[in-house]
Write an enzyme that holds these catalytic residues in place. Structure first.
Site, PDB file in Angstrom:
ATOM      1  CG  ASN A  88      -2.027  -1.067   1.079  1.00  0.00           C
ATOM      2  OD1 ASN A  88      -2.070  -1.819   0.112  1.00  0.00           O
ATOM      3  ND2 ASN A  88      -2.896  -1.131   2.069  1.00  0.00           N
ATOM      4  CG  ASN A 134      -5.491  -0.638  -1.671  1.00  0.00           C
ATOM      5  OD1 ASN A 134      -6.300   0.154  -2.153  1.00  0.00           O
ATOM      6  ND2 ASN A 134      -5.831  -1.519  -0.744  1.00  0.00           N
TER       7      ASN A 134
END
Length: 209
Positions: A88, A134
């Site tokens: 992420n 992400n």
């Protein structure tokens, strides 16, 4: 071959080193550590390891919040990068490498997993949105650009009863592993075309296969 694809990129004292300035960055996205080796979310790492293996260029130098290696890919001088920031926050690593080598998004190729494609399939794009991924979302957010060429590697649709995180952090079945091996090799060939400006040819050859 399969162990090499799903493990760590290796090398030896005779490993090749690319000469000249970095022309392209090829970044495989995934999560660091043995806990995540072989998981669906690490498909990008798998493809990058295969590129490194073919180029005989170990990805083992700690730099730009990731592991890096210099390689000649498709005749071009390339930085291979595996962010160690966890998925992420992949953009933190990419941003540092791109700034250091003055490489624009258009010459920064991303390799990552895609749950909208079946295992064994790849999809090449010259640019686009994050599509719910992400890692790519963070890269686009920090760079302000969505013009990153990318190779998406299918890892299979999430079953309705599965949590998304559990699915992408799970491992492939034996049958799907065999399909992924072919997909990874197609991704290697596609990147060799892409660094030579032949992205349309790569799309024609490998999209949907």
């Amino acid at each position: 071959m399969w162990k090499k694809l799903f493990g760590k990129a290796g090398g030896n004292a005779a490993a090749s080193q690319a000469a000249g300035p970095v022309e392209y960055i090829v970044a495989g996205l995934g999560n660091p550590g043995s806990k995540y080796e072989g998981t669906r979310h690490n498909a990008g790492f798998m493809a990058l390891d295969a590129i490194a293996e073919k180029a005989n260029a170990p990805v083992d130098r700690l730099k730009f919040k990731g592991l890096t290696g210099r390689a000649t890919v498709g005749g071009k001088s390339v930085l291979l990068l595996k962010p160690s920031t966890f998925m992420n926050l992949s953009g933190e690593s990419l941003r540092e490498a791109m700034a250091f080598y003055h490489v624009p998004p258009e010459k920064t190729i991303l390799l990552f997993d895609d749950i909208s494609l079946l295992p064994g399939k790849i999809r090449i794009r010259s640019k686009g949105s994050a599509g719910g991924h992400n890692g790519v979302k963070n890269i686009i957010y920090l760079s302000g650009k969505d013009t990153f060429p990318r190779v998406k590697l299918g890892v299979g649709y999430k079953p309705p009863e599965w949590d998304l995180a559990d699915w992408v952090l799970g491992r492939f079945s034996e049958e799907d592993q065999k399909r992924m091996e072919e997909a990874v090799q197609n991704a290697v060939s596609a990147v060799e075309l892409m660094v030579n400006g032949k992205i349309q040819e790569a799309m024609n050859l490998y999209n949907g296969k």
